[in-house]
Design a protein around this motif. Structure first.
Motif, short mmCIF file in Angstrom:
data_model
loop_
_atom_site.label_atom_id
_atom_site.label_comp_id
_atom_site.label_asym_id
_atom_site.label_seq_id
_atom_site.Cartn_x
_atom_site.Cartn_y
_atom_site.Cartn_z
N GLY A 251 0.81 -1.21 0.00
CA GLY A 251 0.00 0.00 0.00
C GLY A 251 0.84 1.26 0.00
O GLY A 251 0.50 2.24 -0.65
N ALA A 252 2.00 1.22 0.72
CA ALA A 252 2.84 2.41 0.78
C ALA A 252 3.48 2.71 -0.58
O ALA A 252 3.53 3.87 -0.99
CB ALA A 252 3.93 2.20 1.84
N LEU A 254 2.39 1.77 -3.60
CA LEU A 254 1.41 2.07 -4.66
C LEU A 254 0.42 3.14 -4.24
O LEU A 254 -0.51 3.46 -5.01
CB LEU A 254 0.66 0.79 -5.05
CG LEU A 254 1.53 -0.37 -5.57
CD1 LEU A 254 0.65 -1.53 -5.99
CD2 LEU A 254 2.41 0.08 -6.72
N SER A 255 0.59 3.68 -3.02
CA SER A 255 -0.32 4.71 -2.50
C SER A 255 -1.77 4.23 -2.53
O SER A 255 -2.69 4.95 -2.96
CB SER A 255 -0.17 6.00 -3.32
OG SER A 255 1.14 6.49 -3.25
N LEU A 256 -2.00 3.01 -2.03
CA LEU A 256 -3.35 2.43 -2.00
C LEU A 256 -3.96 2.65 -0.62
O LEU A 256 -3.30 2.38 0.40
CB LEU A 256 -3.29 0.94 -2.31
CG LEU A 256 -2.85 0.54 -3.73
CD1 LEU A 256 -2.72 -0.98 -3.82
CD2 LEU A 256 -3.85 1.04 -4.75
N PRO A 257 -5.20 3.11 -0.54
CA PRO A 257 -5.87 3.23 0.77
C PRO A 257 -6.03 1.86 1.41
O PRO A 257 -6.23 0.85 0.71
CB PRO A 257 -7.22 3.85 0.42
CG PRO A 257 -7.04 4.45 -0.93
CD PRO A 257 -6.05 3.60 -1.64
N ARG A 273 -5.66 2.67 -10.48
CA ARG A 273 -4.91 3.90 -10.38
C ARG A 273 -3.45 3.68 -10.79
O ARG A 273 -2.85 4.51 -11.47
CB ARG A 273 -4.99 4.43 -8.95
CG ARG A 273 -4.21 5.72 -8.74
CD ARG A 273 -4.36 6.18 -7.30
NE ARG A 273 -3.52 7.34 -7.03
CZ ARG A 273 -3.39 7.91 -5.84
NH1 ARG A 273 -4.07 7.42 -4.79
NH2 ARG A 273 -2.59 8.94 -5.67
N GLU A 277 -1.24 5.52 -13.87
CA GLU A 277 -0.03 6.31 -13.65
C GLU A 277 1.24 5.61 -14.14
O GLU A 277 2.32 6.20 -14.09
CB GLU A 277 0.12 6.60 -12.15
CG GLU A 277 -1.03 7.42 -11.56
CD GLU A 277 -0.86 7.61 -10.07
OE1 GLU A 277 0.07 6.97 -9.50
OE2 GLU A 277 -1.64 8.36 -9.47
N ARG A 307 6.56 6.00 -11.29
CA ARG A 307 5.37 6.66 -10.75
C ARG A 307 5.76 8.08 -10.43
O ARG A 307 6.50 8.35 -9.48
CB ARG A 307 4.84 5.97 -9.50
CG ARG A 307 4.24 4.59 -9.78
CD ARG A 307 3.49 4.04 -8.57
NE ARG A 307 2.34 4.88 -8.23
CZ ARG A 307 2.20 5.57 -7.11
NH1 ARG A 307 3.16 5.52 -6.19
NH2 ARG A 307 1.13 6.30 -6.89
N ASP A 331 11.38 -0.74 -4.55
CA ASP A 331 11.77 0.64 -4.81
C ASP A 331 13.26 0.66 -5.18
O ASP A 331 14.12 0.38 -4.35
CB ASP A 331 11.52 1.49 -3.55
CG ASP A 331 11.79 2.98 -3.81
OD1 ASP A 331 12.25 3.32 -4.92
OD2 ASP A 331 11.55 3.78 -2.90
#
Length: 731
Positions: A251-252, A254-257, A273, A277, A307, A331
């Motif tokens: 989640g961190a 891919l910035s997923l809620p 999403r 991107e 991203r 990363d």
């Protein structure tokens, strides 16, 4: 009712009674007979004989009946024992906790216990001796108590069961309704029958399932903890592309809620999403979705995406056996930045390396120029030194020892020895210079060891005798591949060193055959060389015996040997023992071209004198001292000498006097005019072949090749009077 004579059912008493009745009847017939001829008596005799036979037969029948009765009793006993054994076997197998059944070699049921087919009452009720195994399997496959595997029909299960029945030993589990499990163990007997054991393993299966569940729970917790502690984002999907596992890092990255990361979330919705991107040069969005939606085995997938402007992710996807797949996101922003910096550093480094390479090339060129200058200087200096040295040697040789005082004669010999020492040192310096410069040219060909070893023996025998040593040179008729000049130089240095450093004993020179090679060995009985000093002896100007004088060498001999062997590709070896002596070894390849060739004929040297008398020698030499020394020596041998300082002067003199000399001795370097080779070529063009020698201090390959091409033999400076005398003697 008439009874039969013999009835097996009669008792012995009854049979005896019948026989007595027969006898009485016969006797009466005899008594009533009135035959006067004696027929009655004959009948009586026959009756008596018949009675005896009947009696014997009766006894036999009695014994047979006794045996029959005994056999019947034994058979009855055996039948009772068999029934008892059968009952015992039945009782025994009934006590067995497992279901038991025995089929004979014809696959017919012999017996079974009450626990056989325990979970199939419909089958158990039809188990009777004589039931065929195939019928038994068919009943089991159709039983409603059998839980068939998903998608498998009763007929398929029966066929598979019959195939397994062909094996000698079979063990497998069968699932029953009600979550019961039976383990079937089938084995062949020695007579071809089949024993089947059925064990209820329901409790074991359930306990194992429980433990497996606990283990899976523990593994799930471990996997979850592992996923949460790794630096990669991981997402696990089932065969329908639904999320079944993940970690917080996913989640961190891919910035997923957190609300979207839940069990059963589809890949398409979860990464909508991310796909929008995604910037990648390796894969398109369509290709990625095709891979996700593929059925069956998926190839591994690896690509890199961006991203935004700051984040670079390395993505790896791998299919799983159940049709699901795993995505991992790493990363690599820092690594890529480091690569960019490293690339820039490499460019800078390459520029620096190029600059340094150019500097080294300049330095190398400068060193090569300096080395070439040094070689030219050494050659020129050696030539300038050899000129007066040759003159000095020749002047001394021209002095007759007759009429001299003993002191003068000793001084003359010492001067001669000193000049020879100087000559050896100059030769060594020239050899070292050529070998170090890498410009030493070699001419490898067939070399006959017999002639070479014989010449060396004659050369060093006086030197060994002067020291009281025994020099032994073992003849060898082998032909090897080498440069004759360098090989001679190598052996000269090795033999000279052996004689120089050996105080007493002997020096042995010989050859050993080693397959396709010959190993030349030089043995001595000298002081030996310590192991720690064996590498140093090949260095220039290094002498193991520091007390040796300069007149005995400057420590260049072994340095020349090592470099010459390396140049020719001849392995050089050393074996030494302190106090016992030393052995140097040089290995040479055998020459195929020289096999079967006769040894070259060596022309014996003859002393001059009357043979050289009244002969004319023409000396062409621009060095006045050397010219004068040569003239004196030749005149001492009874020759008439003509002199010229240049080729042009010599041609003019020959034209003037109109006389062709018996031999020409011509220096190669005659100043700015023609060279010695050019002069001799013009003489031979005008007058045909004439005896001649080219005199030079230049030992280079180019000059040697030019002289050989012109058919001219060379006499090297400093001129050895003995070599010159041999040349004159051949006239």
């Amino acid at each position: 009712m008439i009874e039969t004579l013999i009835n097996p059912a009669d008792s012995a008493e009854r049979r005896a009674e019948k026989l007595l009745t027969i006898a009485e009847a016969l006797m009466r017939r005899v008594e009533q007979a009135t035959d006067d001829s004696g027929a009655a008596y004959a009948q009586f005799q026959r009756a008596a004989l018949l009675e005896d036979q009947v009696r014997e037969r009766t006894q036999d029948l009695g014994r047979a009946l006794d045996l029959l009765n005994e056999s019947n009793a034994r058979l009855a006993e055996a039948m009772r024992e068999a029934e008892t054994a059968r009952q015992n076997l039945s009782n025994a197998i009934e006590t067995v906790q497992e279901g038991f059944a025995l089929f004979d070699r014809a696959d017919r049921l012999v017996m079974c216990n009450s626990r056989f087919a325990m979970h199939m009452p419909d089958v158990h009720a039809r188990l009777q001796p004589g039931l065929a195994f195939q019928d038994y399997v068919a009943m089991v496959s159709r039983s409603p108590h059998l839980a068939l595997p998903e998608g498998e029909a009763a007929q398929d299960w029966a066929q598979a069961r019959m195939r397994r029945h062909k094996d000698r030993h079979v063990i497998f589990n069968v699932r029953m309704t009600g979550d019961h499990w039976v383990q079937v163990s089938e084995h062949r007997t020695a007579d071809g029958g089949t024993v089947i054991l059925q064990t209820d393993v329901t409790d074991i299966i359930r306990a194992e399932r429980h433990e497996r569940g606990k283990l899976l729970d523990d593994q799930a917790r471990v996997i979850r903890a592992t996923l949460d502690h790794i630096n990669q984002g991981v997402g696990i999907f089932d065969a329908k592309a639904r999320l079944i596992g993940w970690n917080q890092r996913l989640g961190a990255l891919l910035s997923l809620p957190m609300g979207r990361l839940r069990i059963g979330a589809s890949f398409e919705n979860l990464f909508s999403r991310f796909r929008a991107e995604m910037q990648s040069d390796d894969i398109s969005v369509a290709a990625l979705m095709d891979w996700v939606g593929a059925r069956g085995r998926r190839p591994p997938l690896e690509f890199e995406v961006r991203r935004g402007d700051d984040l670079i992710l390395d993505v790896f996807a791998q299919g799983m056996p159940d049709g699901g797949f795993v995505f991992s996101f790493t990363d690599v922003t820092a690594e890529r930045a480091a690569l960019v910096a490293l690339s820039r550093a490499n460019e800078t480094l390459e520029a620096r390396v190029m600059e340094r390479t150019l500097e080294l090339e300049d330095a190398l060129a400068h060193a090569e120029r300096a080395n070439a200058s040094r070689s030219r200087f050494v050659a020129a200096a050696s030539h300038d030194l050899l000129q007066p040295l040759s003159a000095a040697k020749l002047f001394i040789s021209s002095i007759s020892g007759e009429g001299l005082e003993p002191g003068a004669r000793v001084a003359l010999e010492k001067a001669q020895n000193a000049l020879m020492s100087v000559e050896g040192i100059l030769d060594a310096l020239l050899d070292i210079s050529k070998l170090e410069s890498g410009k030493a040219a070699v001419s490898v060909g067939a070399v006959h060891l017999d002639r070479l070893l014989r010449t060396l023996s004659e050369e060093f025998a006086p030197m060994a005798a002067a020291k009281g040593l025994t020099l032994v040179v073992v003849p060898c008729g082998a032909v090897v591949e080498s440069d004759p000049a360098y090989l001679r130089r190598i052996l000269q240095n090795l033999i000279g060193n052996a004689i120089r450093y050996t105080a007493k004993g002997r020096v042995l020179v010989g050859a050993r055959r080693r397959g396709a090679a010959v190993r030349l060995e030089v043995w001595d009985t000298g002081p030996g060389i310590p192991e720690e000093a064996q590498n140093d002896i090949f260095k220039e100007f290094h002498r193991l015996n520091a007390r040796a004088s300069a007149s005995e060498g400057m420590g260049l001999g072994l340095a020349i040997v090592e470099r010459a062997c390396a140049l020719l590709g001849h392995p050089l070896g050393l074996r030494s023992e302190v106090g016992r002596g030393t052995c140097f070894m040089v290995q040479l390849p055998l020459s195929e071209a020289g096999e079967g060739l006769p040894l070259p004929v060596e022309v014996p040297e003859r002393r001059s004198g009357p043979v050289a008398a009244e002969k004319i020698a023409f000396l062409v030499e621009n060095d006045a001292d050397l010219l004068r020394a040569l003239s004196l020596l030749l005149e001492k041998w009874g020759m008439t000498v003509l002199e010229a300082a240049s080729g042009e002067e010599a041609l003019a003199l020959i034209e003037e006097i109109g006389i062709l000399p018996d031999i020409f001795l011509v220096d190669h370097q005659l100043g700015e005019g023609m060279t010695g080779i050019e002069f001799l070529s013009r003489i031979r063009a005008a007058h045909g072949p004439v005896p001649a020698r080219l005199i030079t201090a230049n030992r280079g390959w180019d000059l040697r090749a030019a002289a050989t091409s012109a058919g001219i033999e060379v006499l090297y400076k400093p001129i050895d009077p003995r070599a010159l005398e041999a040349v004159v003697a051949r006239l």
